[in-house]
Design a protein around this motif. Structure first.
Motif: not given
Length: 279
Positions: A41-42, A147-148, A188-189, A264-267
């Motif tokens: 997800s990065s 994706k991830g 969706c982000e 980042n790790d919080r998308q």
């Protein structure tokens, strides 16, 4: 008995690994509007084209990248075999989704409907309403790419179609905003719109610019329907004063654009890197 259980367990595990090793594509006739990409997800690297007019490059993106087109990928010819060769080339290049340009409908809705089953990529449009119920089912209003932990929504809009029967063209801005809202509600982000509206800045003319300015919830517009246009990435403010990027790769398959979304790790977005490649 234990040997049989181990065999069944290992077979199921192997099948699952094969599924996620390569992207699972959306076939246009499928009711499942989901594409799964390899990778974490990065980072999401988007490759995009528009107005290829039958000239398809043969070097697709790497595994885990997203490959999109903003319409007029065919030349508008009534050569059915030639159009199928174009679709095959796009399949081999690894396209995931494309929208409908006026050239895809130059020979009518039946000709387009005949091409879609050959596509290994999704055909998306949310502002065309088709009288042909089969075509209405084959064309997706939106798709989701996973994706991830990331979810990326994709929709598409098209221009007016004078002389084409069997298609009702609705307001592309209202349709795109409604699609973006549905995609956001599904988590969706990022929302990407493949827009074949052109770049005419005339007052009251609907274009890729006015779509960006009046949009809500759309992050990136892959623009098409304009030839010989400057390919630099543009940034506009949307209805909520948030930034919307517009990419355009030029015509006839000479270039493809790239845009890297980094998280980042919080998308959450960290930074965005644009690019343009000659192919």
């Amino acid at each position: 008995m234990n040997t049989r259980r181990r065999f069944l367990r290992n077979t199921s595990l192997a099948a699952g690994l094969l599924l996620f090793k390569s992207p699972m594509r959306v076939f246009a006739s499928s009711g499942t509007a989901t594409i799964r990409l390899a990778g974490d997800s990065s980072r999401l690297l988007v490759h995009y084209t528009n107005d290829m007019h039958g000239t398809v490059f043969n070097n697709g993106g790497a595994t885990g990248d997203l490959l999109l087109d903003a319409g007029d990928f065919t030349a508008g010819s009534n050569d059915a075999a030639g159009n199928l060769r174009i679709i095959k080339a796009m399949n081999e290049a690894g396209y995931h989704a494309a929208t409908i340009g006026n050239r895809e409908l130059a020979n009518g809705t039946a000709a387009l409907a005949a091409l879609i089953p050959a596509m290994d990529f999704a055909l998306v449009n949310c502002n065309y309403r088709f009288a042909d119920s089969q075509l209405a089912t084959l064309v997706k209003q939106e798709v989701i790419v996973q994706k991830g932990l990331l979810k990326i929504g994709i929709t598409g809009v098209g221009t007016a179609l004078p002389g084409v029967s069997g298609v009702t063209v609705t307001d592309p801005v209202a349709a795109a905003n409604a699609a973006a809202r549905r995609l956001r509600q599904q988590g969706c982000e990022v929302v990407i719109c493949l827009s074949h509206l052109g770049y005419d800045n005339t007052a009251d003319k609907v274009s890729n610019y006015s779509l960006a300015n009046d949009s809500v919830g759309i992050n990136f517009i892959v623009g098409g329907h304009q030839h010989g246009f400057d390919s630099s990435l543009r940034t506009q403010k949307n209805k909520e004063n948030q930034e919307v990027m517009i990419g355009h790769a030029g015509a006839n398959g000479l270039h493809r654009g790239t845009l890297a979304f980094n998280f980042n790790d919080r998308q959450e977005f960290i930074h965005i890197t644009p690019g343009l490649q000659r192919v």
